[in-house]
Design an enzyme around this catalytic site. Structure first.
Site, mmCIF file in Angstrom:
data_model
loop_
_atom_site.group_PDB
_atom_site.id
_atom_site.type_symbol
_atom_site.label_atom_id
_atom_site.label_comp_id
_atom_site.label_asym_id
_atom_site.label_seq_id
_atom_site.Cartn_x
_atom_site.Cartn_y
_atom_site.Cartn_z
ATOM 1 N N ASP A 1 0.792 -1.240 0.000
ATOM 2 C CA ASP A 1 0.000 0.000 0.000
ATOM 3 C C ASP A 1 0.823 1.290 0.000
ATOM 4 O OD1 ASP A 1 0.702 -0.989 2.542
ATOM 5 O OD2 ASP A 1 -0.905 0.083 3.551
ATOM 6 N N GLU B 1 -0.765 -2.458 5.050
ATOM 7 C CA GLU B 1 0.193 -2.398 6.165
ATOM 8 C C GLU B 1 0.050 -1.089 6.919
ATOM 9 O OE1 GLU B 1 3.104 -1.413 8.707
ATOM 10 O OE2 GLU B 1 3.085 -0.339 6.806
ATOM 11 N N GLU B 2 -0.151 0.004 6.194
ATOM 12 C CA GLU B 2 -0.179 1.317 6.839
ATOM 13 C C GLU B 2 -1.335 1.454 7.823
ATOM 14 O OE1 GLU B 2 2.174 3.258 6.825
ATOM 15 O OE2 GLU B 2 3.299 3.004 4.966
ATOM 16 N N ARG C 1 18.506 -7.165 13.505
ATOM 17 C CA ARG C 1 18.504 -7.126 14.958
ATOM 18 C C ARG C 1 17.805 -8.359 15.517
ATOM 19 N NH1 ARG C 1 19.149 -3.090 18.799
ATOM 20 N NH2 ARG C 1 18.249 -3.784 20.752
ATOM 21 N N HIS D 1 6.894 8.736 5.049
ATOM 22 C CA HIS D 1 5.568 9.347 5.246
ATOM 23 C C HIS D 1 5.594 10.859 5.022
ATOM 24 C CE1 HIS D 1 3.604 5.841 7.660
ATOM 25 N NE2 HIS D 1 4.500 5.398 6.800
HETATM 26 ZN ZN LIG Z 1 4.796 3.416 6.488
HETATM 27 ZN ZN LIG Z 2 6.248 0.837 5.544
#
Ligand SMILES: [Zn+2]
Ligand SMILES: [Zn+2]
Length: 394
Positions: free
Chosen positions: A85, A143-144, A181, A365
């Site tokens: 997305d 996902e957002e 990580r 973003h």
């Molecule tokens: Zn994002």
């Molecule tokens: Zn992202």
């Protein structure tokens, strides 16, 4: 054989590089918002359909696209996750391939993730005769809004899967570097709404009203004390109220105010307690001021936690491909990612791919977001090497 395959797939020639850039740019031009990734899903499915993949499925848990590359040799089952997305932003770059969809932009780099995953699918598919195990590719929507991973898992995307791997391009990390990580690497991300209700009326007659703006102001201030007074300074927590809306004119007392916010932390118990305290504190303040406050949890994702063993395998793969100096440590990020659901269900690793542009760092973003496209072939090489390690049988 595995080493031979590793050599063959991680040696990137100019045709691979060109294809990665072409795919990424085509996707960048046509971003779509969370839960509306129809054309993106079609693009991904068309690409996969040209390959010798199996079980190509669309609309998995929404707009999700899934396909499998089945190796002819025995090995493990690995899921590669890529998100699809874009974000509601008007792109402000001068790139020739900038967004053609007004008000929508790939401002987090999910176009990069798709391009890399498709190229990995490409090269594994043409080598299926000498590939151990099975690789399932999951192209995930939304996902957002932390609303894509869970439905895909509920639709069975992890069935029969041993291990999970994914990456996020990171504009804060120099191109050429990756970060892997062990343990918690990204915070939980809960999105909530507080609906403050009072009683509207004439701006000159407050005594006959219950002012929702004044109640909301108290709530906004009080919620800051959850971090400063109710949690240990050693436990990272963020409470952000990113949106507040209420009222219609300067001389009308508002009967309702809607506040939206997000909670971030790495600790499951703290997360639960703070969500409860946000609701309690807001509700208590509102009722003390003769109003009410409704708490609603809109979206939720647990922290992103990497399995130590899988992270070590992925770090080893990155070392092989890029050299030890390119694999750098980093502090856990307070951003959230719903890949967390996959990593909660299976041992896996989500790693960061450096993609900082030459002309200085940019923020994800934002309308100015861009990545250095050299990260595409680097991400491809690390991902394909990681997948090969994860597929290897004991
Ligand atoms: Zn994002
Ligand atoms: Zn992202």
């Amino acid at each position: 054989m595995a080493t031979e395959l590793h050599e063959a797939l991680t040696r990137v020639d100019s045709s691979v590089e060109k294809r990665l850039i072409k795919t990424r740019r085509e996707l960048h031009e046509r971003p779509e918002l969370s839960l509306s990734e129809r054309k993106t899903a079609d693009y991904v499915a068309e690409h996969l359909d040209r390959l010798p993949v199996e079980k190509l499925r669309m609309n998995v848990g929404g707009m999700g696209v899934v396909a499998e590359v089945r190796g002819k040799l025995p090995g493990r089952s690995v899921l590669v996750r890529a998100d699809m997305d874009g974000l509601p932003l008007t792109e402000m770059t001068d790139l020739p391939f900038r967004s053609k969809n007004a008000g929508v932009m790939h401002a987090c780099g999910h176009d990069v993730h798709m391009a890399i995953a498709l190229e990995v699918a490409d090269s594994l598919a043409v080598n299926e005769h000498r590939l151990p195990g099975m690789v399932r590719f999951a192209f995930q929507p939304a996902e957002e809004r932390a609303a894509g991973a869970k439905p895909m898992i509920e639709a069975g995307v992890l069935d029969g899967i041993d291990r999970v791997v994914g990456l996020h391009v990171w504009a804060g990390l120099p191109t050429g570097e990756v970060s892997v990580r062990s343990g918690a690497m990204m915070a939980s991300a809960d999105g909530f709404t507080l609906i403050v209700r009072g009683k509207g009326g004439h701006g000159a007659v407050p005594e006959l009203t219950v002012d929702a703006v004044v109640i909301a102001a108290q709530i906004v201030t009080a919620l800051q004390t959850l971090v400063s007074r109710e949690t240990s300074p050693r436990a990272p927590v963020v409470v952000t109220l990113g949106s507040i809306h209420g009222g219609s004119a300067m001389n009308i007392i508002a009967g309702e105010v809607v506040i939206q916010g997000t909670l971030r932390t790495f600790d499951a118990a703290l997360r639960e307690r703070l969500l409860q305290r946000i609701a309690e504190l807001a509700g208590g303040i509102a009722s003390a001021m003769r109003g009410s406050c409704e708490f609603r949890l809109d979206s939720a994702a647990p922290p992103v936690v990497n399995d130590a063993g899988i992270a070590a395998l992925v770090a080893g793969a990155a070392n092989d491909v890029l050299g030890t100096n390119a694999v750098v440590p980093f502090e856990p990020l307070m951003v959230g990612e719903d890949v967390a659901y996959f990593l909660d269900a299976r041992p896996g690793c989500f790693f960061l791919l450096g993609g900082a542009p030459d002309n200085g760092p940019v923020l994800h973003h934002t309308a100015e977001f861009r990545v250095d496209e050299r990260c595409l072939s680097i991400g491809y090489r690390v991902m394909v090497a990681a997948v090969l390690r994860l597929l290897a049988p004991d």
